[in-house]
Design a protein around this motif. Structure first.
Motif, PDB file in Angstrom:
ATOM      1  N   ASN A  91       0.822  -1.204   0.000  1.00  9.40           N
ATOM      2  CA  ASN A  91       0.000   0.000   0.000  1.00  9.40           C
ATOM      3  C   ASN A  91       0.860   1.260   0.000  1.00  9.40           C
ATOM      4  O   ASN A  91       2.058   1.217  -0.161  1.00  9.40           O
ATOM      5  CB  ASN A  91      -0.979  -0.013   1.170  1.00  9.40           C
ATOM      6  CG  ASN A  91      -2.050  -1.066   0.970  1.00  9.40           C
ATOM      7  OD1 ASN A  91      -2.444  -1.338  -0.161  1.00  9.40           O
ATOM      8  ND2 ASN A  91      -2.484  -1.688   2.041  1.00  9.40           N
ATOM      9  N   ARG A  92       0.257   2.368   0.222  1.00  4.80           N
ATOM     10  CA  ARG A  92       0.936   3.633   0.002  1.00  4.80           C
ATOM     11  C   ARG A  92       1.901   3.977   1.129  1.00  4.80           C
ATOM     12  O   ARG A  92       1.592   3.821   2.292  1.00  4.80           O
ATOM     13  CB  ARG A  92      -0.077   4.766  -0.126  1.00  4.80           C
ATOM     14  CG  ARG A  92       0.570   6.057  -0.602  1.00  4.80           C
ATOM     15  CD  ARG A  92      -0.436   7.154  -0.776  1.00  4.80           C
ATOM     16  NE  ARG A  92       0.156   8.315  -1.389  1.00  4.80           N
ATOM     17  CZ  ARG A  92      -0.471   9.449  -1.576  1.00  4.80           C
ATOM     18  NH1 ARG A  92      -1.704   9.582  -1.211  1.00  4.80           N
ATOM     19  NH2 ARG A  92       0.128  10.466  -2.150  1.00  4.80           N
ATOM     20  N   PRO A 128       3.721   7.392   1.759  1.00  7.12           N
ATOM     21  CA  PRO A 128       3.947   8.748   1.266  1.00  7.12           C
ATOM     22  C   PRO A 128       5.354   9.219   1.558  1.00  7.12           C
ATOM     23  O   PRO A 128       5.886   9.017   2.641  1.00  7.12           O
ATOM     24  CB  PRO A 128       2.914   9.578   2.031  1.00  7.12           C
ATOM     25  CG  PRO A 128       2.601   8.794   3.242  1.00  7.12           C
ATOM     26  CD  PRO A 128       2.741   7.360   2.865  1.00  7.12           C
ATOM     27  N   ASN A 165       2.517   5.508  -5.584  1.00  5.78           N
ATOM     28  CA  ASN A 165       1.142   6.031  -5.550  1.00  5.78           C
ATOM     29  C   ASN A 165       0.220   5.136  -4.719  1.00  5.78           C
ATOM     30  O   ASN A 165       0.526   3.975  -4.451  1.00  5.78           O
ATOM     31  CB  ASN A 165       0.607   6.250  -6.975  1.00  5.78           C
ATOM     32  CG  ASN A 165       0.322   4.951  -7.708  1.00  5.78           C
ATOM     33  OD1 ASN A 165      -0.616   4.220  -7.385  1.00  5.78           O
ATOM     34  ND2 ASN A 165       1.150   4.654  -8.715  1.00  5.78           N
ATOM     35  N   GLU A 166      -0.897   5.686  -4.324  1.00  3.06           N
ATOM     36  CA  GLU A 166      -1.798   5.027  -3.369  1.00  3.06           C
ATOM     37  C   GLU A 166      -2.539   3.823  -3.923  1.00  3.06           C
ATOM     38  O   GLU A 166      -3.191   3.096  -3.168  1.00  3.06           O
ATOM     39  CB  GLU A 166      -2.817   6.038  -2.849  1.00  3.06           C
ATOM     40  CG  GLU A 166      -3.748   6.580  -3.922  1.00  3.06           C
ATOM     41  CD  GLU A 166      -4.705   7.619  -3.359  1.00  3.06           C
ATOM     42  OE1 GLU A 166      -5.442   7.292  -2.419  1.00  3.06           O
ATOM     43  OE2 GLU A 166      -4.697   8.759  -3.873  1.00  3.06           O
TER      44      GLU A 166
END
Length: 240
Positions: free
Chosen positions: A6-7, A9, A130-131
């Motif tokens: 998953n993301r 950031p 990216n998410e």
């Protein structure tokens, strides 16, 4: 190298020297021999981590495309459609994991229950994964990342993009031309964007004897996601 789900950031600018820069920097200090042999171990570790993380991917395509395309644009919508139709056809989707068209393809696949894989790269201005990526892997070395793009895909699709996209595209073309990989399809999407490049290849490389007509035909150009899927499904070996 880091593997994550998953993301994750990230942002900002890297001020330290990047791994690729350190490896490729011209050496004037004789002490370089004390650094590069150890760097081989880090490179080996990236390969091992990539192989272990991607071993069970199954049927997959790798999609290349610009990181600079904004959501809501024609190219972005095309990327979403590519992700959608290939996910619905049972393909996992491998991209560079970043923004722009990589995000668009991942988004289209994720919204249609497809497995999305993002192979990120350490850059001076980090883009981040990216998410919409399910399995993300960060690489320090471009050549290790490129190996993963090729090793775990049975087809390659290129959306509009810049130097990075062209680099990745022609790496795949050369590997096919030299039979380093199987005769997997290589499809460009968007006649308006790609036709002048293909025309240049035919006018100069083929006509001047630098590439054969058969080698030039390795690259196929279509306009829609459905056409890209059709080419891939009708070109892949029946055993896949």
């Amino acid at each position: 190298m880091k593997t994550f789900f998953n993301r994750r950031p990230r942002g900002g600018v890297l001020h330290q020297e990047l791994a690729d820069q350190a490896l490729l920097r011209s050496k004037v200090d004789p002490k370089w021999t004390e650094e590069d042999p150890w760097r081989v171990l880090r490179i080996m570790g990236e390969f091992v981590d990539g192989f272990e993380s991607l071993a069970d991917v199954g049927k997959a395509i790798t999609v290349f495309g610009s990181a600079r395309v904004e959501p809501g644009t024609e190219y972005y919508r095309l990327g979403e459609e590519i992700g959608k139709v290939f996910a619905q056809a049972g393909f996992s989707i491998i991209t560079g994991g970043g923004p722009g068209l990589m995000e668009a393809v991942s988004k289209g696949a994720r919204h249609n229950d497809g497995l999305t894989i993002g192979l990120g790269i350490e850059l001076p201005h980090e883009q981040g994964i990216n998410e919409y990526v399910d399995l993300g892997i960060d690489f320090r070395y471009f050549f290790v990342r490129k190996t993963m793009f090729v090793k775990y895909a049975q087809a390659f699709v290129a959306l509009p993009g810049g130097f990075g996209t062209l680099d990745e595209l022609f790496e795949c073309v050369t590997l096919r031309q030299t039979s380093k990989i199987q005769q997997y399809p290589i499809v460009l999407v968007g006649h308006d964007f790609w036709d002048e490049l293909i025309g240049w290849v035919r006018h100069h490389l083929v006509e001047e004897g630098m590439v054969s007509p058969a080698e030039a035909s390795i690259i196929q150009v279509v306009d829609t996601a459905e056409e890209a899927l059709y080419v891939v499904q009708n070109t892949l070996p029946k055993t896949l």
